[in-house]
Motif scaffolding. Structure first.
Motif, PDB file in Angstrom:
ATOM      1  N   GLU A  15       0.988  14.656   7.532  1.00  0.00           N
ATOM      2  CA  GLU A  15       1.696  13.924   8.576  1.00  0.00           C
ATOM      3  C   GLU A  15       2.564  12.673   7.830  1.00  0.00           C
ATOM      4  O   GLU A  15       3.159  11.857   8.267  1.00  0.00           O
ATOM      5  N   ILE A  16       2.101  12.279   6.522  1.00  0.00           N
ATOM      6  CA  ILE A  16       2.576  11.288   5.969  1.00  0.00           C
ATOM      7  C   ILE A  16       2.629  11.605   4.549  1.00  0.00           C
ATOM      8  O   ILE A  16       2.070  10.997   3.537  1.00  0.00           O
ATOM      9  N   PRO A  17       3.617  12.324   4.228  1.00  0.00           N
ATOM     10  CA  PRO A  17       3.805  12.949   2.814  1.00  0.00           C
ATOM     11  C   PRO A  17       4.433  11.878   1.950  1.00  0.00           C
ATOM     12  O   PRO A  17       4.347  12.061   0.714  1.00  0.00           O
ATOM     13  N   GLU A  18       5.229  11.131   2.358  1.00  0.00           N
ATOM     14  CA  GLU A  18       6.276  10.233   1.563  1.00  0.00           C
ATOM     15  C   GLU A  18       5.777   8.945   1.416  1.00  0.00           C
ATOM     16  O   GLU A  18       5.070   8.236   2.401  1.00  0.00           O
ATOM     17  N   ASP A  74       3.053   3.347  -3.972  1.00  0.00           N
ATOM     18  CA  ASP A  74       2.632   4.313  -5.082  1.00  0.00           C
ATOM     19  C   ASP A  74       1.821   5.653  -4.613  1.00  0.00           C
ATOM     20  O   ASP A  74       1.131   6.262  -5.429  1.00  0.00           O
ATOM     21  N   GLY A  75       1.955   5.955  -3.314  1.00  0.00           N
ATOM     22  CA  GLY A  75       1.179   6.972  -2.739  1.00  0.00           C
ATOM     23  C   GLY A  75      -0.259   6.867  -2.212  1.00  0.00           C
ATOM     24  O   GLY A  75      -0.540   7.878  -1.867  1.00  0.00           O
ATOM     25  N   HIS A 101       5.448 -14.034  15.849  1.00  0.00           N
ATOM     26  CA  HIS A 101       5.979 -15.045  14.933  1.00  0.00           C
ATOM     27  C   HIS A 101       6.737 -14.499  13.686  1.00  0.00           C
ATOM     28  O   HIS A 101       7.001 -15.261  12.802  1.00  0.00           O
ATOM     29  N   SER A 102       6.680 -13.201  13.755  1.00  0.00           N
ATOM     30  CA  SER A 102       7.524 -12.463  12.342  1.00  0.00           C
ATOM     31  C   SER A 102       6.717 -12.780  11.110  1.00  0.00           C
ATOM     32  O   SER A 102       7.157 -12.900   9.886  1.00  0.00           O
ATOM     33  N   TRP A 103       5.418 -12.671  11.141  1.00  0.00           N
ATOM     34  CA  TRP A 103       4.780 -12.627   9.804  1.00  0.00           C
ATOM     35  C   TRP A 103       4.993 -11.164   9.466  1.00  0.00           C
ATOM     36  O   TRP A 103       4.896 -10.474   9.989  1.00  0.00           O
ATOM     37  N   VAL A 104       4.895 -11.110   7.942  1.00  0.00           N
ATOM     38  CA  VAL A 104       5.293  -9.924   7.436  1.00  0.00           C
ATOM     39  C   VAL A 104       4.241  -9.588   6.394  1.00  0.00           C
ATOM     40  O   VAL A 104       3.897 -10.362   5.540  1.00  0.00           O
ATOM     41  N   PHE A 105       3.791  -8.181   6.394  1.00  0.00           N
ATOM     42  CA  PHE A 105       2.886  -7.631   5.653  1.00  0.00           C
ATOM     43  C   PHE A 105       3.677  -6.497   4.861  1.00  0.00           C
ATOM     44  O   PHE A 105       4.407  -5.531   5.589  1.00  0.00           O
ATOM     45  N   LYS A 106       3.223  -6.001   3.671  1.00  0.00           N
ATOM     46  CA  LYS A 106       3.269  -4.949   2.695  1.00  0.00           C
ATOM     47  C   LYS A 106       2.682  -3.748   3.340  1.00  0.00           C
ATOM     48  O   LYS A 106       1.670  -4.001   4.109  1.00  0.00           O
ATOM     49  N   ASN A 107       3.184  -2.523   3.051  1.00  0.00           N
ATOM     50  CA  ASN A 107       2.330  -1.531   3.572  1.00  0.00           C
ATOM     51  C   ASN A 107       1.060  -1.081   2.792  1.00  0.00           C
ATOM     52  O   ASN A 107       0.494  -0.136   3.162  1.00  0.00           O
ATOM     53  N   THR A 108       0.794  -1.989   2.032  1.00  0.00           N
ATOM     54  CA  THR A 108      -0.543  -1.965   1.532  1.00  0.00           C
ATOM     55  C   THR A 108      -1.462  -2.829   2.258  1.00  0.00           C
ATOM     56  O   THR A 108      -2.876  -2.914   2.099  1.00  0.00           O
ATOM     57  N   GLY A 109      -0.978  -3.737   3.221  1.00  0.00           N
ATOM     58  CA  GLY A 109      -1.834  -4.516   3.807  1.00  0.00           C
ATOM     59  C   GLY A 109      -1.609  -6.021   3.425  1.00  0.00           C
ATOM     60  O   GLY A 109      -1.855  -6.943   4.282  1.00  0.00           O
TER      61      GLY A 109
END
Ligand code: FES
Ligand SMILES: [Fe+2]
Length: 360
Positions: A17-20, A41-42, A74-82
């Motif tokens: 479901e989340i290959p990329e 990084d996968g 309030h538009s805080w932003v997080f990377k997809n690592t959290g």
């Protein structure tokens, strides 16, 4: 929720479901929502989908691809690592903000086996391998038949059922008893020949197998007449299996069993059964993953994924998909039977008279 779902290893997604990098889906552990995401990084992370600022839900889309998640409040932003990545007017608003301590909370343990991704919220949890114990042997014979493995077909179906999640869990691991009675109509209308052999009746050939940590399964070889071979798969699919990777005992299991349901405690199941996709068509072996997600004590959201072999020739996975829908899809004949009867238990549990009369 605290004693079971926050301690066990819970299924959260299938790897396909989340290959990329950046692919994500929203999922639940107990009643908490998480972002299951593959980072750049996968690596797969299971991030609590609540903002560390004021607790708003960060990601509002069921699935997608993104390197970052931005909270709408309030538009805080997080990377997809959290990790915490930024906020508007950061220099003015947060002179001393320690970015390292404001990332999204994440599941301390994430691991996968044969494409099934699990997470545990308990820092002291055993490893996934220890948690699965002897169940792992059966995962190898069900999902590890070749190197390329299985993939999800389409989106998971979801539907609400007025029942308690434990009824689904028990049904898949320990209740072949109900098959010849509750599902009798499937035989009456010609959809499921010899339903008696699926249960505990006189001709029943179901076996219950129990493991440590609450896992268990029902195995059966009686739904269809012999000769059995390779779990009922047609040669076009069976020829793509690398059966030499199995032990002789595992080989015996694959050769002699076609119908299996299991539970990985607390609420994750699998059903593999041969069923006819159309009247008079030969049976196709379908595989569905099932999750009974609790919505209070008397409600479930049923999640249902169909899996197909990546090596299957065109059209065969689709046949299995249709067969699976007809049996255990939201309107499947067996599914309707099951979900109608499960509703009684939580009603009895809430009944004043049941309590007064000592009913357990
Ligand atoms: S609640 Fe998320 S940015 Fe404020
Ligand atoms: Fe059933």
């Amino acid at each position: 929720m605290a004693r079971i779902f926050a301690r066990c290893w819970c299924f959260v997604a299938h790897e396909s479901e989340i290959p990329e990098p950046g692919d994500y889906v929203l999922r639940y552990i107990g009643q908490d929502q998480f972002i299951v995401v593959r980072d750049e990084d996968g690596q797969i992370h299971v991030l609590f989908n609540k903002c560390t600022h004021r607790g708003s839900t960060v990601c509002r889309v069921e699935k997608g691809n993104s390197s970052h998640f931005r909270c709408p409040y309030h538009s805080w932003v997080f990377k997809n690592t959290g990790e915490w990545s930024g906020a508007p007017y950061r220099k003015k608003a947060y002179k001393k903000l320690d970015a390292g301590s404001w990332g999204l909370a994440s599941a301390p343990h994430v691991d996968s086996v044969h494409g099934l991704v699990f997470a545990s919220l308990d820092p002291d949890a055993p490893t996934l391998d220890e948690y699965l114990g002897e169940m792992r042997w059966y995962l190898d014979v069900l999902l590890g038949l070749n190197d390329t493995g299985m993939t999800t077909i389409g989106e998971p179906h979801r539907w609400r059922v007025p029942a308690n999640w434990k009824s689904g869990a028990e049904n898949f691991m320990a209740d072949a008893y109900h098959v010849p009675s509750l599902h009798r109509s499937a035989e009456d209308v010609g959809m499921f020949p010899r339903i008696e052999t699926g249960g505990a009746g006189p001709q029943g050939v179901s076996r219950h197998v129990y493991f440590e940590h609450g896992h268990g399964m029902i195995v059966n070889n009686g739904f269809l007449p012999p000769p059995w071979h390779t779990s009922g798969y047609p040669p076009e699919i069976a020829d793509t299996f690398q059966l030499d990777r199995l032990t002789p005992l595992q080989r015996q299991f694959v050769d002699n069993h076609s119908a299996t349901t299991f539970l990985i405690f607390p609420n994750f199941g699998l059903v593999r059964v041969p069923a006819a996709p159309h009247p008079d068509a030969p049976p196709a072996v379908f595989t569905q993953l099932r999750q009974w997600q609790p919505v209070g004590p008397d409600g479930i959201t049923n999640w249902n994924w169909t899996l197909g072999w990546k090596t299957a020739p065109e059209g065969l996975n689709e046949e299995a998909y249709v067969a699976g829908l007809s049996m255990h899809g939201p309107a499947g004949i067996l599914e309707q039977d099951d979900t109608v009867v499960w509703g009684g238990a939580p009603q009895a549990g809430k009944s004043v008279f049941a309590r007064k009369s000592g009913m357990r």
